[in-house]
Motif scaffolding. Structure first.
Motif, PDB file in Angstrom:
ATOM      1  N   GLN A 224       0.846  -1.239   0.057  1.00  0.00           N
ATOM      2  CA  GLN A 224       0.024  -0.140  -0.086  1.00  0.00           C
ATOM      3  C   GLN A 224       0.985   1.161  -0.210  1.00  0.00           C
ATOM      4  OE1 GLN A 224      -3.526   0.574  -0.204  1.00  0.00           O
ATOM      5  NE2 GLN A 224      -2.597   2.623  -0.464  1.00  0.00           N
ATOM      6  N   PRO A 225       0.777   2.128  -1.023  1.00  0.00           N
ATOM      7  CA  PRO A 225       1.727   3.448  -1.099  1.00  0.00           C
ATOM      8  C   PRO A 225       0.890   4.374  -0.084  1.00  0.00           C
ATOM      9  CG  PRO A 225       0.275   3.115  -3.145  1.00  0.00           C
ATOM     10  CD  PRO A 225      -0.010   2.020  -2.315  1.00  0.00           C
ATOM     11  N   LEU A 226       1.755   5.111   0.612  1.00  0.00           N
ATOM     12  CA  LEU A 226       1.198   6.326   1.209  1.00  0.00           C
ATOM     13  C   LEU A 226       1.473   7.616   0.551  1.00  0.00           C
ATOM     14  CD1 LEU A 226       3.274   5.027   4.531  1.00  0.00           C
ATOM     15  CD2 LEU A 226       0.622   5.010   4.030  1.00  0.00           C
ATOM     16  N   ASP A 227       0.591   8.566   0.833  1.00  0.00           N
ATOM     17  CA  ASP A 227       0.800   9.999   0.530  1.00  0.00           C
ATOM     18  C   ASP A 227       1.543  10.592   1.725  1.00  0.00           C
ATOM     19  OD1 ASP A 227      -0.621   9.643  -1.820  1.00  0.00           O
ATOM     20  OD2 ASP A 227      -2.087  11.002  -1.300  1.00  0.00           O
ATOM     21  N   LEU A 228       2.591  11.239   1.560  1.00  0.00           N
ATOM     22  CA  LEU A 228       3.309  11.493   2.481  1.00  0.00           C
ATOM     23  C   LEU A 228       3.426  13.013   3.006  1.00  0.00           C
ATOM     24  CD1 LEU A 228       6.663   9.148   1.795  1.00  0.00           C
ATOM     25  CD2 LEU A 228       4.666   8.648   3.382  1.00  0.00           C
ATOM     26  N   PHE A 229       3.510  13.296   4.294  1.00  0.00           N
ATOM     27  CA  PHE A 229       3.491  14.627   4.651  1.00  0.00           C
ATOM     28  C   PHE A 229       4.599  14.964   5.640  1.00  0.00           C
ATOM     29  CE2 PHE A 229      -0.339  13.891   2.762  1.00  0.00           C
ATOM     30  CZ  PHE A 229      -0.850  14.940   2.037  1.00  0.00           C
TER      31      PHE A 229
ATOM     32  N   ASP B 135      -8.146  21.988  20.968  1.00  0.00           N
ATOM     33  CA  ASP B 135      -9.173  22.360  20.205  1.00  0.00           C
ATOM     34  C   ASP B 135      -8.729  23.310  18.888  1.00  0.00           C
ATOM     35  OD1 ASP B 135     -11.397  21.159  21.435  1.00  0.00           O
ATOM     36  OD2 ASP B 135     -12.165  22.898  22.410  1.00  0.00           O
ATOM     37  N   SER B 136      -7.933  24.215  19.582  1.00  0.00           N
ATOM     38  CA  SER B 136      -7.106  25.057  18.359  1.00  0.00           C
ATOM     39  C   SER B 136      -6.046  24.290  17.526  1.00  0.00           C
ATOM     40  CB  SER B 136      -6.501  26.227  18.835  1.00  0.00           C
ATOM     41  OG  SER B 136      -7.309  27.295  19.492  1.00  0.00           O
ATOM     42  N   GLN B 137      -5.475  23.332  17.938  1.00  0.00           N
ATOM     43  CA  GLN B 137      -4.676  22.568  16.932  1.00  0.00           C
ATOM     44  C   GLN B 137      -5.398  21.749  16.241  1.00  0.00           C
ATOM     45  OE1 GLN B 137      -1.550  22.853  16.516  1.00  0.00           O
ATOM     46  NE2 GLN B 137      -0.155  22.850  18.144  1.00  0.00           N
ATOM     47  N   ARG B 138      -6.456  21.229  16.635  1.00  0.00           N
ATOM     48  CA  ARG B 138      -7.317  20.346  15.574  1.00  0.00           C
ATOM     49  C   ARG B 138      -7.868  21.376  14.602  1.00  0.00           C
ATOM     50  NH1 ARG B 138      -8.660  17.715  20.588  1.00  0.00           N
ATOM     51  NH2 ARG B 138     -10.421  18.918  20.951  1.00  0.00           N
ATOM     52  N   GLU B 139      -8.205  22.425  14.942  1.00  0.00           N
ATOM     53  CA  GLU B 139      -8.690  23.209  13.843  1.00  0.00           C
ATOM     54  C   GLU B 139      -7.704  23.948  13.109  1.00  0.00           C
ATOM     55  OE1 GLU B 139     -10.855  26.042  11.368  1.00  0.00           O
ATOM     56  OE2 GLU B 139     -11.584  24.549  12.749  1.00  0.00           O
ATOM     57  N   PHE B 140      -6.430  24.120  13.328  1.00  0.00           N
ATOM     58  CA  PHE B 140      -5.512  24.568  12.906  1.00  0.00           C
ATOM     59  C   PHE B 140      -4.899  23.488  11.755  1.00  0.00           C
ATOM     60  CE2 PHE B 140      -0.920  27.009  13.517  1.00  0.00           C
ATOM     61  CZ  PHE B 140      -1.438  27.848  12.512  1.00  0.00           C
ATOM     62  N   GLY B 141      -4.955  22.151  11.978  1.00  0.00           N
ATOM     63  CA  GLY B 141      -4.792  21.119  11.074  1.00  0.00           C
ATOM     64  C   GLY B 141      -5.830  21.136  10.029  1.00  0.00           C
TER      65      GLY B 141
ATOM     66  N   GLY C 181      -4.168  15.095   8.616  1.00  0.00           N
ATOM     67  CA  GLY C 181      -4.216  13.664   8.097  1.00  0.00           C
ATOM     68  C   GLY C 181      -5.504  13.126   7.958  1.00  0.00           C
ATOM     69  N   LYS C 182      -6.337  13.286   8.978  1.00  0.00           N
ATOM     70  CA  LYS C 182      -7.627  12.740   8.975  1.00  0.00           C
ATOM     71  C   LYS C 182      -8.465  13.431   7.999  1.00  0.00           C
ATOM     72  CE  LYS C 182      -7.781  11.108  13.591  1.00  0.00           C
ATOM     73  NZ  LYS C 182      -8.332  11.256  15.240  1.00  0.00           N
ATOM     74  N   VAL C 183      -8.424  14.769   7.725  1.00  0.00           N
ATOM     75  CA  VAL C 183      -9.057  15.346   6.808  1.00  0.00           C
ATOM     76  C   VAL C 183      -8.448  15.175   5.322  1.00  0.00           C
ATOM     77  CG1 VAL C 183      -9.571  17.734   5.674  1.00  0.00           C
ATOM     78  CG2 VAL C 183      -9.443  17.456   7.922  1.00  0.00           C
ATOM     79  N   ILE C 184      -7.348  15.011   5.032  1.00  0.00           N
ATOM     80  CA  ILE C 184      -6.913  14.338   3.684  1.00  0.00           C
ATOM     81  C   ILE C 184      -7.453  12.961   3.345  1.00  0.00           C
ATOM     82  CG2 ILE C 184      -4.884  13.852   2.321  1.00  0.00           C
ATOM     83  CD1 ILE C 184      -5.504  16.769   3.136  1.00  0.00           C
ATOM     84  N   ALA C 185      -7.246  12.053   4.365  1.00  0.00           N
ATOM     85  CA  ALA C 185      -7.953  10.746   4.510  1.00  0.00           C
ATOM     86  C   ALA C 185      -9.433  10.643   4.114  1.00  0.00           C
ATOM     87  CB  ALA C 185      -7.620   9.840   5.577  1.00  0.00           C
TER      88      ALA C 185
ATOM     89  N   VAL D  71      -6.871   7.025  -0.281  1.00  0.00           N
ATOM     90  CA  VAL D  71      -5.668   7.415   0.038  1.00  0.00           C
ATOM     91  C   VAL D  71      -5.326   6.986   1.703  1.00  0.00           C
ATOM     92  CG1 VAL D  71      -4.481   9.354   0.838  1.00  0.00           C
ATOM     93  CG2 VAL D  71      -5.597   9.514  -1.312  1.00  0.00           C
ATOM     94  N   PHE D  72      -4.033   6.701   1.558  1.00  0.00           N
ATOM     95  CA  PHE D  72      -3.587   6.078   3.053  1.00  0.00           C
ATOM     96  C   PHE D  72      -2.515   7.240   3.165  1.00  0.00           C
ATOM     97  CE2 PHE D  72      -5.590   2.224   2.413  1.00  0.00           C
ATOM     98  CZ  PHE D  72      -5.463   1.483   3.614  1.00  0.00           C
ATOM     99  N   VAL D  73      -2.433   7.991   4.386  1.00  0.00           N
ATOM    100  CA  VAL D  73      -1.599   9.105   4.648  1.00  0.00           C
ATOM    101  C   VAL D  73      -0.622   8.687   5.658  1.00  0.00           C
ATOM    102  CG1 VAL D  73      -1.561  11.242   6.000  1.00  0.00           C
ATOM    103  CG2 VAL D  73      -3.671  10.651   4.521  1.00  0.00           C
ATOM    104  N   GLY D  74       0.660   9.100   5.277  1.00  0.00           N
ATOM    105  CA  GLY D  74       1.807   8.849   6.159  1.00  0.00           C
ATOM    106  C   GLY D  74       2.496  10.153   6.427  1.00  0.00           C
ATOM    107  N   LEU D  75       2.117  10.438   7.830  1.00  0.00           N
ATOM    108  CA  LEU D  75       2.845  11.770   8.538  1.00  0.00           C
ATOM    109  C   LEU D  75       4.375  11.356   9.019  1.00  0.00           C
ATOM    110  CD1 LEU D  75      -0.296  12.412  10.859  1.00  0.00           C
ATOM    111  CD2 LEU D  75       0.131  13.445   8.669  1.00  0.00           C
ATOM    112  N   ILE D  76       5.055  12.175   8.603  1.00  0.00           N
ATOM    113  CA  ILE D  76       6.600  12.312   9.006  1.00  0.00           C
ATOM    114  C   ILE D  76       6.876  13.337  10.201  1.00  0.00           C
ATOM    115  CG2 ILE D  76       8.688  11.733   8.165  1.00  0.00           C
ATOM    116  CD1 ILE D  76       7.568  11.588   5.214  1.00  0.00           C
TER     117      ILE D  76
END
Length: 266
Positions: A41-46, A246-252, A104-108, A114-119
């Motif tokens: 499974q390939p990942l979309d990497l960030f 809360d703000s971090q989730r909104e920022f993401g 990542g959750k929004v992108i997925a 899409v499988f998201v890979g966070l770095i």
């Protein structure tokens, strides 16, 4: 006769105890199996870089520990694990909720294939000078990104940094330094046009980050395929330095919206 009865009783107890232990052992086995990505499974990497507000310092809540089946993160060991807060590890005693997980959750959620890979590579308390090519932070981020890229393709760089560079002299010098940083990363990661998303500083900070935030808005004018995310109305966690959960989730989510707008503009 008494001795024989005692032997029977002891034997019965041992057999009963052994029988009772078997189900517990069998039930425990599944919990020891590590989660694994589907084979091939390939990942979309960030790549997530910057200082403490990218790493996250807010205390995780239930939703920050809820795993999305298609959002993964590169652990400190270099292994892929399901993403849940905290995903960074720069300061184990302090790390918490950053913007990367909700991003990542929004992108997925936008594409069920899409499988998201966070770095995660952010390090608290660092200046932009410490992220120069050749420095340990830059080299570690590139090294981890290349490990990740054996499992997918780099699709974006998320940057949040600047609390260490808010004085007027640093603000003036910042654009040139950041332009060079992006140029180096794109070159070394063989991703010449990868989207870059930057985020403003929280208005709650003292001294005021107004000058820095005004400068940051101009960055997309000099870097192609780049966007700046507003931190307007985001709150701190009570320390006057770090965003709340809360703000971090909104920022993401704002980072994700900016990234998707860049994609749609192509």
């Amino acid at each position: 006769m008494f001795q024989f009865d005692r032997i029977l009783i002891v034997s019965f107890l041992l057999i009963t105890m052994s029988a009772n232990m078997l189900p517990a052992e069998e039930e425990a086995k599944p919990t020891t199996q590590p989660a694994q990505l589907p084979a091939g499974q390939p990942l979309d990497l960030f790549l997530l870089i910057g200082q403490s507000n990218m790493a996250g310092r807010a205390v995780p809540e239930a939703e920050d520990r809820t795993i999305h089946p298609r959002v993964w993160t590169l652990a400190k060991t270099g292994e892929w694990v399901p993403a849940k807060a905290p995903i960074h590890f720069d300061k184990p005693h302090a790390v918490g909720v950053g913007p990367g997980l909700s991003f990542g959750k929004v992108i997925a959620g936008e594409n069920t294939k899409v499988f998201v890979g966070l770095i995660p590579c952010a390090v608290g308390g660092t200046s932009i000078d410490q992220w120069e090519k050749g420095g340990c932070l830059y080299e570690a981020a590139v090294r981890r990104a290349k490990i990740a890229m054996t499992h997918g393709r780099l699709k974006g760089i998320l940057w949040h940094q600047g609390e260490a560079d808010c004085d007027s002299a640093s603000v003036k010098a910042y654009p040139e330094k950041f332009i060079q940083l992006v140029r180096d990363l794109r070159s070394d990661l063989n991703a010449p046009n990868v989207p870059v998303i930057v985020g403003q500083l929280g208005s709650f900070r003292k001294p005021s980050p107004i000058e820095f935030n005004k400068m940051l808005v101009t960055i997309p004018q000099v870097i192609l395929n780049c966007a700046c995310v507003s931190a307007e109305k985001l709150k701190d966690k009570g320390d006057g330095r770090h965003f709340s959960a809360d703000s971090q989730r909104e920022f993401g989510r704002r980072y994700a919206a900016a990234y998707l707008r860049l994609l749609s503009a192509k």
